[in-house]
Design a protein around this motif. Structure first.
Motif, short mmCIF file in Angstrom:
data_model
loop_
_atom_site.label_atom_id
_atom_site.label_comp_id
_atom_site.label_asym_id
_atom_site.label_seq_id
_atom_site.Cartn_x
_atom_site.Cartn_y
_atom_site.Cartn_z
N LYS A 117 52.87 -6.83 -31.87
CA LYS A 117 52.91 -7.87 -30.86
C LYS A 117 51.84 -7.59 -29.80
O LYS A 117 51.72 -6.47 -29.32
CB LYS A 117 54.28 -7.91 -30.20
N MET A 118 51.09 -8.62 -29.44
CA MET A 118 49.99 -8.44 -28.51
C MET A 118 50.46 -7.90 -27.16
O MET A 118 49.82 -7.03 -26.56
CB MET A 118 49.23 -9.75 -28.30
N ASN A 119 51.59 -8.39 -26.67
CA ASN A 119 52.05 -7.98 -25.34
C ASN A 119 52.59 -6.55 -25.32
O ASN A 119 52.90 -6.02 -24.26
CB ASN A 119 53.12 -8.95 -24.83
N LYS A 120 52.69 -5.90 -26.50
CA LYS A 120 53.15 -4.52 -26.56
C LYS A 120 52.00 -3.53 -26.72
O LYS A 120 52.23 -2.31 -26.77
CB LYS A 120 54.11 -4.34 -27.74
N MET A 121 50.76 -4.01 -26.77
CA MET A 121 49.62 -3.11 -26.98
C MET A 121 48.70 -3.09 -25.76
O MET A 121 48.64 -4.05 -24.99
CB MET A 121 48.84 -3.49 -28.23
N GLY A 122 47.97 -1.99 -25.62
CA GLY A 122 47.06 -1.86 -24.49
C GLY A 122 45.78 -2.65 -24.66
O GLY A 122 45.26 -3.23 -23.71
N ASN A 123 45.26 -2.69 -25.90
CA ASN A 123 44.03 -3.42 -26.20
C ASN A 123 43.82 -3.36 -27.70
O ASN A 123 44.60 -2.72 -28.42
CB ASN A 123 42.82 -2.83 -25.45
N ALA A 124 42.75 -4.00 -28.18
CA ALA A 124 42.42 -3.97 -29.60
C ALA A 124 40.93 -4.23 -29.77
O ALA A 124 40.28 -4.79 -28.88
CB ALA A 124 43.24 -5.00 -30.37
N PHE A 125 40.40 -3.82 -30.92
CA PHE A 125 39.00 -4.08 -31.24
C PHE A 125 38.84 -4.15 -32.75
O PHE A 125 39.77 -3.80 -33.50
CB PHE A 125 38.07 -3.01 -30.64
N VAL A 126 37.69 -4.62 -33.20
CA VAL A 126 37.42 -4.74 -34.63
C VAL A 126 36.18 -3.93 -34.98
O VAL A 126 35.17 -3.99 -34.28
CB VAL A 126 37.20 -6.22 -35.04
N ALA A 127 36.24 -3.16 -36.07
CA ALA A 127 35.09 -2.40 -36.56
C ALA A 127 35.14 -2.35 -38.07
O ALA A 127 36.19 -2.04 -38.65
CB ALA A 127 35.09 -0.97 -35.99
N TYR B 244 41.81 -2.51 -34.97
CA TYR B 244 42.44 -1.31 -34.41
C TYR B 244 43.16 -1.67 -33.11
O TYR B 244 42.60 -2.35 -32.25
CB TYR B 244 41.39 -0.24 -34.13
N CYS B 245 44.39 -1.19 -32.98
CA CYS B 245 45.20 -1.47 -31.80
C CYS B 245 45.47 -0.18 -31.03
O CYS B 245 45.62 0.90 -31.61
CB CYS B 245 46.52 -2.11 -32.19
N ILE B 246 45.56 -0.32 -29.71
CA ILE B 246 45.73 0.81 -28.80
C ILE B 246 47.11 0.74 -28.17
O ILE B 246 47.56 -0.34 -27.76
CB ILE B 246 44.62 0.79 -27.74
N ASP B 247 47.77 1.87 -28.05
CA ASP B 247 49.18 1.86 -27.65
C ASP B 247 49.41 1.47 -26.20
O ASP B 247 50.42 0.85 -25.86
CB ASP B 247 49.84 3.20 -27.96
N THR B 248 48.50 1.84 -25.30
CA THR B 248 48.70 1.57 -23.89
C THR B 248 47.37 1.47 -23.18
O THR B 248 46.35 1.97 -23.67
CB THR B 248 49.56 2.67 -23.23
N TYR B 249 47.36 0.82 -22.02
CA TYR B 249 46.12 0.68 -21.27
C TYR B 249 45.95 1.77 -20.21
O TYR B 249 44.87 1.96 -19.66
CB TYR B 249 46.05 -0.69 -20.59
N ASN B 250 47.03 2.50 -19.88
CA ASN B 250 46.94 3.46 -18.78
C ASN B 250 47.52 4.82 -19.12
O ASN B 250 47.85 5.61 -18.24
CB ASN B 250 47.64 2.90 -17.54
N GLY B 251 47.63 5.12 -20.41
CA GLY B 251 48.17 6.42 -20.78
C GLY B 251 47.09 7.47 -20.92
O GLY B 251 45.93 7.17 -21.15
N ASN B 252 47.46 8.72 -20.79
CA ASN B 252 46.55 9.83 -21.03
C ASN B 252 47.28 10.90 -21.82
O ASN B 252 48.17 11.56 -21.27
CB ASN B 252 46.00 10.39 -19.72
#
Length: 209
Positions: free
Chosen positions: A129-139, A144-152
Motif C-alpha cells: 500500500k502506498m500510504n504504508k511506504m516511505g518512498n519508491a523508485f524504479v531501476a 523498489y519500495c522503502i519502508d519509511t521516510y524517517n528511519g535510521n
C-alpha cells in the motif's frame, strides 16, 4: 487565469551547490508533491489537485500534452510523509514511469509505463500500500519500495520485477544522513539514487549483482 509555478535549471552539480541558476521557466500549472522528473527535453509533473500529468517542453516553453492517469484520485493517497506525494514520476533504463496509489484497489501502489503521451501498461504490486511506504523508485524495470521516510536505517524492503512478476524483500539498508527523505529517485545514466533529505540533496551509489 491559472496559478503558475516556476522551475529553475542549473548547468551542473557544482552550480547547484553555489546556487547559480542558468534559466528560470514559468510553468502554466502548479504541481503537486515532489514527484516531478526531467526526461529528454520534457518536464513531467502532476498538475495540482488533478489526475493529469503535464508534459512540458523545455525547447518551446509550452505544454505538449496532458496525460490522464485513469484511476487516480487526487490527494487521497500519498507516501507516509504526505506532502501531496500521490503521483511519483520515475525514469529507468526502460523509459518513463509513474508510481501512484489506487484508492479503489485497497490503496495498493501501481506502476504505469508511459510511452509518448499514452499509458501503455499498469502493474499492481500485490501487497504494498502506498500510504504504508516511505518512498519508491524504479531501476532496470524493477520497482523498489522503502519502508519509511524517517528511519535510521531506512530499508528497501520490497521489490517487484515488472518483466517476470517476481517479488521479494531485498533487505537493503541505507542511512538518512539528515533524517527525513521526501524524495528518492534513480538516475539511470549515473547509476545512483538521488534523495531529498531534510533540505539536502544527497546521492547513494549503487552496485548491481
Amino acid at each position: 487565469m491559472p496559478h503558475k509555478s516556476w522551475l529553475k535549471s542549473l548547468k551542473n552539480i557544482e552550480k547547484l551547490k553555489v546556487g547559480v541558476t542558468r534559466k528560470t521557466y514559468t510553468l502554466p500549472y502548479q504541481w503537486d508533491g515532489t514527484g516531478a522528473v526531467v526526461y529528454g527535453k520534457y518536464l513531467y509533473y502532476n498538475r495540482v489537485n488533478t489526475y493529469y500529468i503535464v508534459k512540458y517542453n523545455f525547447l518551446t516553453n509550452s505544454v505538449d500534452a496532458q496525460i490522464t492517469l485513469s484511476g487516480y484520485t487526487p490527494r487521497k493517497i500519498t507516501y507516509q510523509w504526505g506532502g501531496h506525494s500521490g503521483v511519483d514520476m520515475a525514469v529507468d533504463e526502460q523509459g518513463l514511469w509513474v508510481l501512484w496509489g489506487n484508492i479503489a484497489d485497497n490503496r495498493r501502489l501501481h506502476a504505469s509505463k508511459i510511452d509518448g503521451d499514452v499509458i501503455v501498461h499498469t502493474y499492481a504490486l500485490a501487497t504494498e500500500k502506498m500510504n504504508k511506504m516511505g518512498n519508491a523508485f524504479v531501476a532496470c524495470g524493477v520497482i523498489y519500495c522503502i519502508d519509511t521516510y524517517n528511519g535510521n536505517p531506512t530499508t528497501i524492503n520490497f521489490a517487484y520485477d515488472t518483466k517476470t512478476g517476481k517479488q521479494w524483500n531485498p533487505n537493503i539498508q541505507f542511512t538518512n544522513q539528515y533524517g527525513y527523505n521526501s524524495m528518492v529517485d534513480y538516475n539511470p545514466r549515473e547509476k545512483v539514487l538521488y534523495a531529498w533529505d531534510q533540505k539536502h540533496l544527497v546521492t547513494y551509489s549503487l552496485t548491481w549483482n
